[in-house]
Design an enzyme around this catalytic site. Structure first.
Site, PDB file in Angstrom:
ATOM      1  N   ALA A 141       0.932  -1.616  -0.161  1.00 36.65           N
ATOM      2  CA  ALA A 141      -0.393  -0.130  -0.144  1.00 36.65           C
ATOM      3  C   ALA A 141       0.629   1.255   0.291  1.00 36.65           C
ATOM      4  CB  ALA A 141      -0.765   0.347   1.301  1.00 36.65           C
ATOM      5  N   ALA A 172      -4.844   2.124   0.291  1.00 34.23           N
ATOM      6  CA  ALA A 172      -5.390   0.743  -0.772  1.00 34.23           C
ATOM      7  C   ALA A 172      -5.777   0.032  -1.203  1.00 34.23           C
ATOM      8  CB  ALA A 172      -3.196   1.651  -1.607  1.00 34.23           C
ATOM      9  N   ASP A 173      -5.271  -1.063  -0.273  1.00 34.29           N
ATOM     10  CA  ASP A 173      -6.229  -2.647  -0.289  1.00 34.29           C
ATOM     11  C   ASP A 173      -6.908  -2.323   0.720  1.00 34.29           C
ATOM     12  OD1 ASP A 173      -3.360  -4.137  -0.163  1.00 34.29           O
ATOM     13  OD2 ASP A 173      -2.144  -2.422   1.864  1.00 34.29           O
ATOM     14  N   ALA A 174      -7.253  -1.604   1.517  1.00 35.00           N
ATOM     15  CA  ALA A 174      -8.842  -1.973   2.002  1.00 35.00           C
ATOM     16  C   ALA A 174      -9.379  -1.544   1.271  1.00 35.00           C
ATOM     17  CB  ALA A 174      -9.023  -0.898   3.544  1.00 35.00           C
ATOM     18  N   ALA A 177      -9.679  -3.549  -1.246  1.00 24.31           N
ATOM     19  CA  ALA A 177     -10.887  -4.763  -1.559  1.00 24.31           C
ATOM     20  C   ALA A 177     -12.552  -4.839  -1.777  1.00 24.31           C
ATOM     21  CB  ALA A 177     -11.057  -5.598   0.083  1.00 24.31           C
TER      22      ALA A 177
END
Length: 217
Positions: A141, A172-174, A177
């Site tokens: 991220a 970025a990851d959240a 998702a």
């Protein structure tokens, strides 16, 4: 009291993911009633050992993978790959977040599966997309936050600072998702209307650029 059916009751998801973006997306699918089968190597997903550890178990791993089933497969050998293909034949959705090309090397890419499973919804999550010169670059991220311009855009609104503020929050990851979850839902609805599955390409760089709605202009 009778349990109210989940939106995704009856949907089976094969989960080839680790870290955050992929497991978080499949966790939301499980929350909506899907049966999610997480594929792990014999040693287990290394996130099982990630802090914080409570009573000998990773709370982080637990949050990302609650509500899932788990199966141990060695995808580097033919037997493990054959079992994975059998699981996929009985599934509705595959989610993977290996580096681009890894699933192809294992014989488990969308192109390898679509003829035998034309209704399959297959979601690939990566840092910079499945093709292009940066496709195989490391993509945690913080790297994506910098590469997308998110850090510099944030700096503009903090004129008292000379450099972007350090953050350990994996935006970025959240957000990727959540994008993946929405795309999978849309693809399942498309399948119900038109009878065919598809390959979804969700990547972290596009996710962050989509957050910069005004700044990109």
């Amino acid at each position: 009291m009778n349990r109210q059916p989940g939106t995704l009751d009856g949907i089976t998801v094969i989960d080839f993911t680790s870290m955050m973006a992929g497991p978080y997306a499949t966790r939301i699918l499980a929350d909506c009633g899907a049966r999610v089968i997480k594929v792990e190597a014999e040693a287990g997903d290394y996130m099982r050992y990630r802090s914080p550890i409570r009573e000998g178990r990773s709370a982080y791993y637990g949050q990302m993978n609650s509500g899932k089933e788990s199966i141990v497969l060695d995808l580097k050998n033919a037997r493990g790959q054959a079992i994975a293909r059998d699981l996929i034949r009985g599934a509705d959705v595959v989610v993977e977040n290996y580096r681009p090309g890894v699933m192809k090397n294992l014989g488990l890419a969308y192109e390898d599966l679509k003829d035998g499973s034309p209704r399959l919804v297959y979601c690939s999550i990566s840092g910079f997309g499945q093709t292009g010169k940066r496709a195989r670059d490391p993509a945690y991220a913080p790297i994506i936050h910098a590469a997308s311009g998110y850090d510099m855009a944030h700096l503009v609104y903090n004129s008292h600072m000379e450099r972007p503020q350090m953050t350990g929050i994996f935006n970025a990851d959240a957000f990727a998702a959540v994008y993946a979850f929405g795309a999978i839902q849309s693809a399942l609805f498309h399948r119900e209307r038109f009878g065919i599955g598809q390959h979804i390409d969700v990547n972290l760089i596009d996710t962050m650029l989509n957050l910069l709605v005004y700044e990109c202009q």
